[in-house]
Design a protein around this motif. Structure first.
Motif, PDB file in Angstrom:
ATOM      1  N   GLU A  76     -36.281   8.763  -3.476  1.00 41.31           N
ATOM      2  CA  GLU A  76     -36.405   7.748  -2.420  1.00 41.31           C
ATOM      3  C   GLU A  76     -36.992   6.457  -2.977  1.00 41.31           C
ATOM      4  OE1 GLU A  76     -38.785   9.611   0.615  1.00 41.31           O
ATOM      5  OE2 GLU A  76     -37.054  10.577   1.541  1.00 41.31           O
ATOM      6  N   LYS A  77     -38.041   6.566  -3.784  1.00 40.24           N
ATOM      7  CA  LYS A  77     -38.680   5.373  -4.362  1.00 40.24           C
ATOM      8  C   LYS A  77     -37.711   4.614  -5.269  1.00 40.24           C
ATOM      9  CE  LYS A  77     -43.422   7.009  -4.044  1.00 40.24           C
ATOM     10  NZ  LYS A  77     -43.852   6.079  -3.039  1.00 40.24           N
ATOM     11  N   CYS A  78     -36.909   5.337  -6.026  1.00 36.10           N
ATOM     12  CA  CYS A  78     -35.935   4.677  -6.905  1.00 36.10           C
ATOM     13  C   CYS A  78     -34.885   3.931  -6.089  1.00 36.10           C
ATOM     14  CB  CYS A  78     -35.260   5.705  -7.812  1.00 36.10           C
ATOM     15  SG  CYS A  78     -36.329   6.333  -9.119  1.00 36.10           S
ATOM     16  N   LEU A  79     -34.366   4.567  -5.050  1.00 38.34           N
ATOM     17  CA  LEU A  79     -33.356   3.904  -4.218  1.00 38.34           C
ATOM     18  C   LEU A  79     -33.937   2.683  -3.516  1.00 38.34           C
ATOM     19  CD1 LEU A  79     -31.284   6.809  -2.635  1.00 38.34           C
ATOM     20  CD2 LEU A  79     -30.755   5.403  -4.633  1.00 38.34           C
ATOM     21  N   GLU A  80     -35.212   2.740  -3.112  1.00 39.84           N
ATOM     22  CA  GLU A  80     -35.864   1.584  -2.503  1.00 39.84           C
ATOM     23  C   GLU A  80     -35.861   0.391  -3.450  1.00 39.84           C
ATOM     24  OE1 GLU A  80     -39.782   2.900  -1.371  1.00 39.84           O
ATOM     25  OE2 GLU A  80     -38.996   4.193   0.223  1.00 39.84           O
ATOM     26  N   ARG A  81     -35.914   0.654  -4.735  1.00 42.70           N
ATOM     27  CA  ARG A  81     -35.890  -0.404  -5.752  1.00 42.70           C
ATOM     28  C   ARG A  81     -34.469  -0.819  -6.128  1.00 42.70           C
ATOM     29  NH1 ARG A  81     -40.650   0.976 -10.090  1.00 42.70           N
ATOM     30  NH2 ARG A  81     -42.348   0.908  -8.580  1.00 42.70           N
ATOM     31  N   GLY A  82     -33.486  -0.172  -5.534  1.00 48.69           N
ATOM     32  CA  GLY A  82     -32.101  -0.505  -5.829  1.00 48.69           C
ATOM     33  C   GLY A  82     -31.558   0.155  -7.076  1.00 48.69           C
ATOM     34  N   TRP A  83     -32.232   1.172  -7.570  1.00 44.60           N
ATOM     35  CA  TRP A  83     -31.806   1.860  -8.786  1.00 44.60           C
ATOM     36  C   TRP A  83     -30.886   3.030  -8.463  1.00 44.60           C
ATOM     37  CZ3 TRP A  83     -37.407   2.420 -11.008  1.00 44.60           C
ATOM     38  CH2 TRP A  83     -37.798   1.209 -11.580  1.00 44.60           C
ATOM     39  N   ARG A  84     -29.798   3.121  -9.194  1.00 48.32           N
ATOM     40  CA  ARG A  84     -28.955   4.308  -9.140  1.00 48.32           C
ATOM     41  C   ARG A  84     -29.618   5.368 -10.024  1.00 48.32           C
ATOM     42  NH1 ARG A  84     -23.938   3.131  -7.112  1.00 48.32           N
ATOM     43  NH2 ARG A  84     -22.808   4.734  -8.273  1.00 48.32           N
ATOM     44  N   CYS A  85     -29.442   6.634  -9.673  1.00 51.14           N
ATOM     45  CA  CYS A  85     -30.121   7.720 -10.377  1.00 51.14           C
ATOM     46  C   CYS A  85     -29.152   8.820 -10.772  1.00 51.14           C
ATOM     47  CB  CYS A  85     -31.192   8.350  -9.482  1.00 51.14           C
ATOM     48  SG  CYS A  85     -32.448   7.210  -8.908  1.00 51.14           S
ATOM     49  N   PRO A 137     -24.745   7.041  -5.556  1.00 50.55           N
ATOM     50  CA  PRO A 137     -26.032   6.402  -5.861  1.00 50.55           C
ATOM     51  C   PRO A 137     -26.983   7.361  -6.571  1.00 50.55           C
ATOM     52  CG  PRO A 137     -25.428   6.034  -3.568  1.00 50.55           C
ATOM     53  CD  PRO A 137     -24.461   7.042  -4.121  1.00 50.55           C
TER      54      PRO A 137
END
Length: 148
Positions: A23-32, A72
């Motif tokens: 969740e924190k990564c997606l909040e930053r716009g990062w694909r994982c 994503p």
């Protein structure tokens, strides 16, 4: 250089910690990409991410589904970066040959498993030797992450 983070799981299992980190990564716009060596683990995580919280949504898929590049969050057993991820999560002792292809590489390991602990130590040494920025995060008694 790539940030290489080590998350030492002690008080909460991977299944509780991973969704919050994603969740924190997606909040930053990062694909994982989340990589495991076990196809069974990928299947279990796929189910978990659909059901872990009724109020949350983590868009994801597996590398067994069509068009993994659109995901994503990609759950995979492969070392390749099929979805153009900026962040690579490595679980169950998974490894990648070149962390520099990512903004951040995150090793999640069970602190109660001596083999997992030793693999994490080896990965730490390799990341430092490769000139990457490394950080160690440990779970507190309340389940929150504390940088050590």
């Amino acid at each position: 250089m790539t940030d290489v983070f080590f998350y030492h799981l002690q008080s909460r299992p991977l299944e509780a910690a991973l969704p919050q980190l994603l969740e924190k990564c997606l909040e930053r716009g990062w694909r994982c990409a989340v990589q495991s060596g076990a196809p069974e683990r990928i299947e279990a995580l796929d189910q978990l991410l659909w059901t872990y919280d009724e109020a949350a949504f983590l868009p994801h898929g597996t590398d067994r589904q069509p068009d993994p590049a659109r995901q994503p969050i990609l759950l995979t057993t492969a070392e390749s970066n099929q979805n153009g991820a900026a962040v690579r999560f490595l679980i169950d002792g998974a490894a990648i040959p070149d962390p520099s292809a990512y903004t951040r590489v995150i090793h999640l390991f069970d602190g109660n498993d001596s083999e997992a602990l030793e693999r994490a130590r080896e990965a730490w040494r390799a990341a430092r030797a490769g000139g990457h920025e490394v950080a160690y995060w440990q779970q507190g008694a309340d389940g929150r992450w504390v940088r050590r």
